[in-house]
Design a protein around this motif. Structure first.
Motif: not given
Length: 731
Positions: A90-96, A102-109
């Motif tokens: 239900g949540m957009e993949a981009d938001k997930v 943010e939590i894992l301190e990783m690159d979003k892409d």
């Protein structure tokens, strides 16, 4: 002409035959699938209907011999996803992706690419701290997102940082051992992974009413080392200090071994690294550009801080090899300790071999020849034995084969295969061939234990969590090399090397120490001279203690000390002596003082409190404590009151040291200029300090080579200054 009935029957028979044929083929095929390949297809169906996630086992703990943990596994977590379930949540993949990043301190892409993959399993991040895993778990719950899994995992921790780094080794991100004991004992430490199995439909979606099955991982077994953490610490600090004090360019190594069973109690190599961050930028490298994972970086690490110099480096042993030549001569009856020998120049194949001392010792006993480390004495002994016999002992002592120590990357020796007489001559005093430090200490172990060559080892046993022994590593005797009589004779000679010979700087009053110094030049000398640098020397000292009942062999090697006098007796012997003192004291071996030892000892006393007493009372009390005094000021009346003293009460001084007494309350205590005592004897230095009103702390014997406070500087009268004395030997 056939009747219509016959034609019809033929057609029916044909159709029946074809049908029967294909039926048989189908039955055979079904039977083949069900019987021959049934298990394979059953497994494939199971895999299609289930989704599994791996649970890492807890890697076994590595302990020292006293069960102190050296390597252990802590609980962490691994974050994985099922991309299809995440996309259908239900949540957009981009938001997930943004939330996880943010939590894992990783690159979003990076995370987004994995969410968009057509697969059932994607790893997001390993070895996540429990606190971070809890944050992901709460975020997932708050946003009602499925397909994100937070599973148990383990991470390796090393509580002592760099202590015993080259022995313990380290693991990679997957907890696989890639160096040291971590690598060598992988099969015992690793354990068996567990799994979490969940039922899914044909599209890979988890079934709402499906069951989840948890297969418990099997934790690894624990490994107990022969290493003693305390002795390892002593060895590490001794080597670090020796490297710093002598500006050693290429590091060094120190090994402590029990000669009775080959158990390695300590093994250190410098430079080293922090086991918790083995890929960190080594000293001299720019941390901002360093990755630790590129081919170039890894190669540099392997050549420097990861390099276990005790096992993988070869070097010319120099005079530390002379006990091997001595053992051969004594065992074969070619020499006795009291045989008269000469160290006059030996000429072989156009080469002249001289004693290290400009004015040779000339006529002496063989025992004295060992004490003085005279090269010609050993050349002549080797000639008496002959090439075949001499090299048979070199082989018997293990120098033609690897020791078999249970550490990775052991190097073999570089030694003569078709030796000539000049080869034998130089080899007799440890030159022009190369061995590893671990080979040398193995040989000294045989000299110490009565003649048995024993394989050195660092692993004692493997146990499970209940303490049950899975595998025990017993001592392995390779062969008998010399008789006990030869062993005892040689140990007595080596004790004399420390008592009165070139190893005198290793002497510790109360302990019977035997040993041999070693100094060798490398073949890089010409290049170094062109660069305007000092010649590159490797200096070492190998020892046995106590010689009447050996419990340790110690070897310290320094590679390229950048100092004026590079002799092993000068630089390394005092390091080994102090290290042996610490180890034997720790092991509870009491000191037994000979008359000569007592002469070397200076009894320590505590300075009494004489403030408020009359000068007369103070003098009496100081004399009772075997201390001298000096009155500062013009009032020398014995009935005057002592207003101040230096050193203060409770200070520890040697007997006959001086206490300054003040009969007035000084604003500033009197000061004195520190004299220059370099190159002076102990008596000369003591008198110079006493004249200045300063107490001397004597470190060692021989001639003063350094002082704690530079000459010309001022200190308070009565205070102490340490002066280091050494017996100067070139060999």
């Amino acid at each position: 002409m056939s009747s219509p009935n016959i034609t019809l029957k033929k057609r029916l028979l044909f159709i029946l035959g074809v049908f029967t044929f294909f039926t048989v083929i189908l039955v055979v095929r079904i039977g083949w699938i069900q019987i021959a390949n049934g298990q394979e297809y059953q497994q494939k169906a199971y895999e299609q209907q289930t989704n599994n996630r791996t649970i890492s086992p807890k890697r076994g703990t590595i302990y020292d011999r006293n069960m102190k943990p050296l390597a252990m596994s802590g609980s962490v977590e691994t974050i994985t996803i099922d991309p299809q379930i995440v996309r259908d949540s239900g949540m957009e993949a981009d938001k997930v992706a943004a939330g996880l990043a943010e939590i894992l301190e990783m690159d979003k892409d990076t995370i987004l690419k994995k969410i968009n993959k057509q697969s059932q399993y994607e790893l997001i991040k390993k070895k996540v701290d429990k606190e971070v895993g809890s944050r992901v778990r709460q975020w997932k719950k708050d946003n009602e997102i499925g397909g994100i899994f937070i599973d148990e995992d383990t991470k390796r921790f090393y509580p002592n940082g760099n202590i015993a780094a080259h022995v313990i080794g380290f693991t990679n991100i997957d907890n696989d051992g890639i160096d040291g004991v971590e690598k060598m004992m992988e099969q015992y430490l690793k354990g068996i992974p567990g799994k979490i199995l969940s039922e899914v439909d044909a599209s890979g979606m988890e079934l709402t009413m499906g069951e989840e099955k948890y297969i418990q991982p099997q934790d690894g077994n624990n490994v107990i080392l022969t290493i003693d953490e305390t002795i390892q610490y002593f060895a590490e600090k001794a080597l670090e200090k020796a490297i710093a004090d002598n500006n050693v360019i290429n590091g060094g190594t120190a090994i402590v071994m029990d000669p009775r069973n080959g158990e390695v109690l300590a093994l250190t190599s410098k430079p080293d690294f922090d086991l918790n961050n083995p890929r960190a930028a080594p000293k001299g490298k720019d941390a901002s550009t360093w990755t630790g994972t590129s081919v170039e970086d890894v190669q540099y690490l392997q050549k420097t801080v990861w390099r276990n110099k005790a096992v993988v480096d070869t070097y010319e042993p120099g005079s530390t090899f002379k006990p091997v030549t001595s053992a051969a001569g004594l065992e074969e009856g070619a020499i006795t300790p009291e045989t008269q020998v000469t160290d006059a120049t030996v000429k072989i194949a156009g080469h002249s071999i001289n004693c290290w001392k400009p004015n040779a010792h000339l006529h002496e006993t063989f025992r004295e020849g060992v004490y003085n480390s005279c090269n010609p004495v050993f050349v002549r002994l080797a000639q008496q034995l002959g090439i075949s016999k001499f090299y048979s002992y070199v082989k018997a002592f293990g120098f033609y084969q690897k020791t078999g120590i249970d550490l990775p990357g052991e190097a073999g020796s570089i030694i003569h295969t078709k030796p000539t007489e000049i080869d034998m001559a130089t080899a007799s005093f440890g030159q022009r061939f190369q061995i590893t430090p671990i080979q040398l200490i193995q040989a000294y172990g045989a000299i110490a234990n009565g003649g048995n060559l024993i394989t050195p080892h660092v692993v004692k046993e493997v146990v499970d969590d209940s303490g049950n022994v899975i595998k025990k590593f017993e001592p392995k005797v390779v062969r008998s090399v010399i008789s006990r009589k030869t062993s005892d004779t040689l140990k007595d000679i080596l004790k004399g090397v420390v008592d009165v010979g070139t190893g005198k700087n290793a002497r510790i009053p109360g302990y019977k120490i035997g040993g041999k110094t070693g100094t060798s030049e490398t073949r890089e000398n010409e290049q170094l001279l062109v660069q305007g640098k000092n010649k590159r020397y490797i200096v070492s000292f190998s020892a046995i203690a106590p010689t009447d009942n050996p419990v340790i062999c110690v070897l310290v090697v320094l590679d390229y000390p950048d100092v004026y006098n590079p002799g092993g007796g000068m630089l390394v012997a005092p390091v080994v002596g102090k290290l042996i003192d610490e180890i034997l004291t720790y092991k509870g071996i009491e000191k037994e003082y000979s008359e000569d030892d007592k002469k070397l000892l200076k009894q320590e006393v505590q300075v009494p409190d004489v403030k408020g007493k009359t000068v007369s009372e103070a003098i009496k009390l100081l004399k009772q404590n075997k201390l001298e005094y000096k009155i500062e000021g013009s009032n020398t009346d014995l009935n005057a009151t002592v207003q101040e003293q230096t050193p203060k009460t409770t200070a520890i001084l040697h007997e006959n040291s001086m206490v300054i007494l003040y009969t007035y309350k000084p604003k500033n205590e009197a000061e004195a200029m520190v004299p220059n005592v370099k190159n002076k004897t102990i008596d000369e230095a003591t008198q110079a300090f006493k004249k200045a009103g300063i107490n001397i702390v004597i470190n060692g014997t021989g001639t003063a080579v350094s002082q704690e406070v530079d000459a010309g500087k001022t200190v308070k009268k009565g205070s102490t200054v340490e002066v280091t004395f050494r017996n100067i030997f070139e060999d």
